[in-house]
Design a protein around this motif. Structure first.
Motif, PDB file in Angstrom:
ATOM      1  N   PHE A 133       2.775   3.106  -3.740  1.00  0.00           N
ATOM      2  CA  PHE A 133       1.327   2.449  -3.967  1.00  0.00           C
ATOM      3  C   PHE A 133       0.798   1.914  -5.079  1.00  0.00           C
ATOM      4  CE2 PHE A 133      -2.085   4.040  -7.851  1.00  0.00           C
ATOM      5  CZ  PHE A 133      -2.972   3.724  -6.862  1.00  0.00           C
ATOM      6  N   SER A 134       0.604   1.150  -4.881  1.00  0.00           N
ATOM      7  CA  SER A 134      -0.549  -0.389  -5.494  1.00  0.00           C
ATOM      8  C   SER A 134      -1.515  -0.542  -6.235  1.00  0.00           C
ATOM      9  CB  SER A 134      -0.280  -1.747  -5.195  1.00  0.00           C
ATOM     10  OG  SER A 134      -0.720  -2.526  -5.397  1.00  0.00           O
ATOM     11  N   ILE A 135      -0.994  -0.500  -7.494  1.00  0.00           N
ATOM     12  CA  ILE A 135      -3.036  -0.609  -7.857  1.00  0.00           C
ATOM     13  C   ILE A 135      -3.910  -1.754  -7.647  1.00  0.00           C
ATOM     14  CG2 ILE A 135      -1.901  -1.563 -10.379  1.00  0.00           C
ATOM     15  CD1 ILE A 135      -4.402   1.093  -9.699  1.00  0.00           C
TER      16      ILE A 135
ATOM     17  N   SER B  53       0.018   2.284   1.706  1.00  0.00           N
ATOM     18  CA  SER B  53       0.094   3.366   0.485  1.00  0.00           C
ATOM     19  C   SER B  53       1.014   4.666  -0.091  1.00  0.00           C
ATOM     20  CB  SER B  53      -1.343   3.661  -0.452  1.00  0.00           C
ATOM     21  OG  SER B  53      -1.796   4.017   0.324  1.00  0.00           O
ATOM     22  N   ILE B  54       0.940   5.134   1.534  1.00  0.00           N
ATOM     23  CA  ILE B  54       1.580   6.173   1.021  1.00  0.00           C
ATOM     24  C   ILE B  54       3.446   6.655   1.608  1.00  0.00           C
ATOM     25  CG2 ILE B  54       2.161   8.554   2.483  1.00  0.00           C
ATOM     26  CD1 ILE B  54      -0.680   9.523   2.876  1.00  0.00           C
TER      27      ILE B  54
ATOM     28  N   ILE C  11      -5.300  -0.959  -4.522  1.00  0.00           N
ATOM     29  CA  ILE C  11      -6.059  -0.679  -4.089  1.00  0.00           C
ATOM     30  C   ILE C  11      -7.213  -1.146  -5.400  1.00  0.00           C
ATOM     31  CG2 ILE C  11      -7.658   1.730  -5.515  1.00  0.00           C
ATOM     32  CD1 ILE C  11      -5.636   2.640  -3.504  1.00  0.00           C
TER      33      ILE C  11
ATOM     34  N   PRO D 279      -3.886   3.620   4.100  1.00  0.00           N
ATOM     35  CA  PRO D 279      -3.890   4.453   3.075  1.00  0.00           C
ATOM     36  C   PRO D 279      -2.199   4.793   4.078  1.00  0.00           C
ATOM     37  CG  PRO D 279      -6.040   4.643   4.156  1.00  0.00           C
ATOM     38  CD  PRO D 279      -5.478   3.589   4.158  1.00  0.00           C
TER      39      PRO D 279
END
Length: 76
Positions: free
Chosen positions: A49-51, A44-45, A54, A41
Motif C-alpha cells: 500500500f502506498s499513500i 496495492s494489495i 492513493i 487495486p
C-alpha cells in the motif's frame, strides 16, 4: 456496445499491466478505466500500500472530473 466494452475489460484484466507498452497503458488508465478498476487495486494489495499512490489516483480522478464538467458546460 456495453457488452463489448465489458468483455474487452475482462480480457484485458486477465493480464498484468507490465506486458502492455506505454500507449496501451495510457489508454487503459485514461480512456478505458481498466487500470483504475483492476490493476491499481491489485498492485496495492500484492506489492504494498502506498499513500502517495492513493493521493495520485484521487488527484487524477478529480482532474478528470473537473475537465469533464468544464467540457460538459461548454457543450463539447
Amino acid at each position: 456496445i456495453a457488452d463489448t466494452i465489458g468483455s474487452a475489460m475482462m480480457l484485458v484484466s486477465n493480464y498484468p499491466p507490465v506486458i502492455f507498452n506505454t500507449i496501451a497503458k495510457i489508454l487503459l488508465f485514461t480512456i478505458i478505466p481498466c487500470g483504475f478498476m483492476i490493476f491499481l487495486p491489485a498492485e496495492s494489495i500484492f506489492l504494498g500500500f502506498s499513500i502517495w499512490g492513493i493521493v495520485a489516483m484521487l488527484g487524477f480522478a478529480l482532474l478528470v472530473t473537473i475537465l469533464a464538467f468544464i467540457l460538459f458546460k461548454n457543450n463539447f
